[in-house]
Design a protein around this motif. Structure first.
Motif, short mmCIF file in Angstrom:
data_model
loop_
_atom_site.label_atom_id
_atom_site.label_comp_id
_atom_site.label_asym_id
_atom_site.label_seq_id
_atom_site.Cartn_x
_atom_site.Cartn_y
_atom_site.Cartn_z
N ILE A 35 0.81 -1.22 0.00
CA ILE A 35 0.00 0.00 0.00
C ILE A 35 0.84 1.27 0.00
O ILE A 35 0.31 2.37 -0.10
N GLY A 36 2.16 1.13 0.10
CA GLY A 36 3.05 2.28 0.05
C GLY A 36 3.23 2.98 1.38
O GLY A 36 3.62 4.16 1.42
N ALA A 37 2.97 2.29 2.48
CA ALA A 37 3.09 2.89 3.81
C ALA A 37 4.55 3.00 4.23
O ALA A 37 5.38 2.18 3.87
N ASP A 54 -3.45 7.35 -2.80
CA ASP A 54 -3.29 6.63 -4.05
C ASP A 54 -4.68 6.16 -4.47
O ASP A 54 -5.35 5.44 -3.71
N PRO A 55 -5.14 6.54 -5.65
CA PRO A 55 -6.48 6.13 -6.09
C PRO A 55 -6.68 4.61 -6.10
O PRO A 55 -7.82 4.13 -5.98
N LYS A 56 -5.59 3.83 -6.19
CA LYS A 56 -5.71 2.37 -6.17
C LYS A 56 -6.12 1.84 -4.80
O LYS A 56 -6.47 0.67 -4.67
N LEU A 57 -6.09 2.70 -3.77
CA LEU A 57 -6.42 2.28 -2.41
C LEU A 57 -7.79 2.80 -1.97
O LEU A 57 -8.11 2.77 -0.79
N THR A 58 -8.60 3.22 -2.91
CA THR A 58 -9.89 3.82 -2.56
C THR A 58 -11.04 2.84 -2.74
O THR A 58 -10.92 1.82 -3.43
N ALA A 66 -11.70 1.51 3.94
CA ALA A 66 -11.70 1.17 5.37
C ALA A 66 -10.72 0.04 5.67
O ALA A 66 -10.11 0.01 6.74
N GLY A 67 -10.55 -0.90 4.75
CA GLY A 67 -9.61 -1.99 4.95
C GLY A 67 -8.17 -1.50 5.00
O GLY A 67 -7.36 -2.00 5.78
N VAL A 68 -7.85 -0.51 4.20
CA VAL A 68 -6.51 0.07 4.21
C VAL A 68 -6.29 0.83 5.52
O VAL A 68 -5.24 0.71 6.16
N GLY A 104 -12.12 9.04 4.39
CA GLY A 104 -10.68 9.09 4.20
C GLY A 104 -10.34 9.90 2.97
O GLY A 104 -10.06 9.34 1.91
N ARG A 105 -10.36 11.21 3.13
CA ARG A 105 -10.10 12.11 2.03
C ARG A 105 -8.92 13.00 2.42
O ARG A 105 -9.02 13.76 3.39
#
Length: 158
Positions: A35-37, A54-58, A66-68, A104-105
């Motif tokens: 996830i790039g954390a 990252d739009p891939k985590l939305t 919420a899972g991220v 989460g914005r």
């Protein structure tokens, strides 16, 4: 208040180089890598992880999923717990509850875990997730997690 700011009582000991152990363990955690954390702060009883948007985590509305959020909070709380145990032990999460308070914005996200109740077998930690953009950081989620200290179990090491 993070445990690092609390006065340490008699018998409270910081075990070994917990910061390096946590950094080494985090580097092996493929979920956070995916996830790039980034691990950005490690103190006794407190850990921070940051993540760029990252739009891939939305999810379907464009908010951080919420899972991220839960995964990053779980890692922050778990590593906070890891910072207060013996060098020969490890940590596994056995339970957590997440409250999602706001979408989460943001441009960047901060996940902070703090030990609430240290123990030799069970550790309780609280986490907070913040969205960062222009203006003040916004609290988007909280977590309370219960971690079990693991010793002498094959395949589970720091």
């Amino acid at each position: 208040m993070p445990i690092s700011q609390l006065r340490r009582g008699r018998g409270s000991v910081i075990h070994g180089d917990f910061q390096q152990r946590i950094r080494n363990s985090f580097a092996r955690q493929r979920a956070m890598e995916t996830i790039g954390a980034e691990l950005t702060r490690v103190e006794h009883g407190s850990v921070e992880i940051e993540l760029n948007f990252d739009p891939k985590l939305t999810q379907q509305h464009g908010f951080l999923h919420a899972g991220v959020i839960s995964a990053a909070l779980d890692s922050a709380c778990g590593y906070a717990a890891y910072s207060v145990i013996d060098p020969d032990a490890s940590i596994l999460t056995i339970e957590f509850k997440v409250n999602l308070m706001s979408p989460g914005r943001g441009e960047r996200f901060l996940f902070r875990g703090d030990v609430t109740k240290p123990g030799s077998t069970i550790i309780v930690a609280d986490g907070r997730a913040y969205a960062i953009s222009d203006g003040p950081a916004k609290l988007i989620a909280s977590m309370t997690g219960t971690m079990m200290v693991i010793r002498g179990r094959e395949g589970i090491t720091g």
